[in-house]
Design a protein around this motif. Structure first.
Motif, PDB file in Angstrom:
ATOM      1  N   GLU A   1      -2.970  -7.849  -1.686  1.00 59.14           N
ATOM      2  CA  GLU A   1      -2.967  -9.111  -2.403  1.00 59.14           C
ATOM      3  C   GLU A   1      -4.016  -9.036  -3.507  1.00 59.14           C
ATOM      4  O   GLU A   1      -5.167  -8.693  -3.252  1.00 59.14           O
TER       5      GLU A   1
ATOM      6  N   PRO B   1      -5.037 -16.409  -6.408  1.00 51.89           N
ATOM      7  CA  PRO B   1      -4.046 -15.397  -6.028  1.00 51.89           C
ATOM      8  C   PRO B   1      -3.138 -15.040  -7.214  1.00 51.89           C
ATOM      9  O   PRO B   1      -2.671 -15.919  -7.927  1.00 51.89           O
TER      10      PRO B   1
ATOM     11  N   ASN C   1       3.841  -5.732  -0.701  1.00 51.54           N
ATOM     12  CA  ASN C   1       3.932  -5.002   0.558  1.00 51.54           C
ATOM     13  C   ASN C   1       4.183  -3.541   0.214  1.00 51.54           C
ATOM     14  O   ASN C   1       5.033  -3.234  -0.621  1.00 51.54           O
TER      15      ASN C   1
ATOM     16  N   THR D   1       4.448 -13.735  -6.575  1.00 50.45           N
ATOM     17  CA  THR D   1       3.618 -13.440  -7.732  1.00 50.45           C
ATOM     18  C   THR D   1       3.370 -14.693  -8.554  1.00 50.45           C
ATOM     19  O   THR D   1       4.159 -15.623  -8.534  1.00 50.45           O
TER      20      THR D   1
ATOM     21  N   SER E   1      -0.156  -4.347   3.130  1.00 46.75           N
ATOM     22  CA  SER E   1       0.002  -5.354   2.085  1.00 46.75           C
ATOM     23  C   SER E   1      -1.216  -5.298   1.188  1.00 46.75           C
ATOM     24  O   SER E   1      -2.315  -4.971   1.639  1.00 46.75           O
TER      25      SER E   1
ATOM     26  N   SER F   1       6.235  -9.521  -2.788  1.00 45.38           N
ATOM     27  CA  SER F   1       6.520 -10.680  -1.948  1.00 45.38           C
ATOM     28  C   SER F   1       6.473 -11.966  -2.756  1.00 45.38           C
ATOM     29  O   SER F   1       7.356 -12.781  -2.685  1.00 45.38           O
TER      30      SER F   1
ATOM     31  N   ARG G   1      -0.001  -4.707   7.785  1.00 42.21           N
ATOM     32  CA  ARG G   1       0.877  -5.793   8.240  1.00 42.21           C
ATOM     33  C   ARG G   1       1.338  -5.559   9.672  1.00 42.21           C
ATOM     34  O   ARG G   1       1.589  -6.490  10.417  1.00 42.21           O
TER      35      ARG G   1
ATOM     36  N   LEU H   1       1.279 -10.619  -4.312  1.00 48.47           N
ATOM     37  CA  LEU H   1       1.223  -9.972  -3.001  1.00 48.47           C
ATOM     38  C   LEU H   1       2.276  -8.872  -2.997  1.00 48.47           C
ATOM     39  O   LEU H   1       3.435  -9.120  -3.287  1.00 48.47           O
TER      40      LEU H   1
END
Length: 184
Positions: free
Chosen positions: A100, A112, A117, A149, A98, A147, A79, A115
């Motif tokens: 993902e 997705p 971090n 979900t 990060s 971050s 990041r 995510l």
């Protein structure tokens, strides 16, 4: 600033400054070279967590319910630029990354999932034994932050597993690359 030693006989002195190390980190970061996509087939069989919705069920039962027995992919990237600081006894690094996670559907579509971090601190100690240059790497801190979900995973369990996986696989792999090698 550290003065370089005075030599009365021929010798090789190698000095790496924080500026050089951080410039290299900036270059890799800016070029986008600090990215990696990981799929199930890239993980060792003995890795404690395989990339599938079934394996992730312990962190997110809803993920397995919504997408039963589907493979997953993990996209990792920096990041921010890694920061390196030089100390007399070791090199210290701060990594800001990060991760993902995606569910891979049968038609190859990626959905997705979450995510995360992950900020980590590492310490590297160079060693010189006779004619061999080497070193060791140690994880000194790890802070994962969720971050966003799809279904809410249990971050504390995921943090524990990440620490365990890094301790069991990541750090030994880094140390194997730093193992003593003959100096030409």
């Amino acid at each position: 600033p550290t003065p370089l030693p005075m030599a009365h006989e021929p010798m090789l002195v190698l000095a790496v400054t924080e500026f050089v190390a951080n410039s290299a980190a900036f270059t890799y970061f800016t070029a986008g070279a600090l990215r990696r996509n990981i799929s199930s087939d890239m993980l060792p069989r003995q890795f404690p967590l395989q990339l599938s919705t079934k394996s992730m069920e312990v962190f997110s039962p809803q993920l397995q319910e919504r997408y039963p027995d589907q493979p997953m992919e993990l996209h990792l990237w920096a990041r921010r630029q890694p920061l390196i600081s030089c100390h007399p006894d070791a090199l210290h690094g701060a990594l800001f990354s990060s991760a993902e996670a995606f569910v891979v559907l049968p038609n190859a579509t990626r959905v997705p999932a979450f995510l995360l971090n992950i900020d980590a601190n590492v310490t590297g100690k160079p060693t010189l034994t006779r004619n061999r240059l080497g070193g060791t790497v140690r994880l000194t801190g790890l802070v994962p932050t969720l971050s966003w979900t799809l279904p809410v995973p249990q971050v504390k369990r995921l943090e524990t597993l990440l620490k365990f996986a890094l301790w069991l696989f990541g750090v030994p792999r880094a140390n194997s690359k730093c193992c003593p090698r003959p100096v030409p």
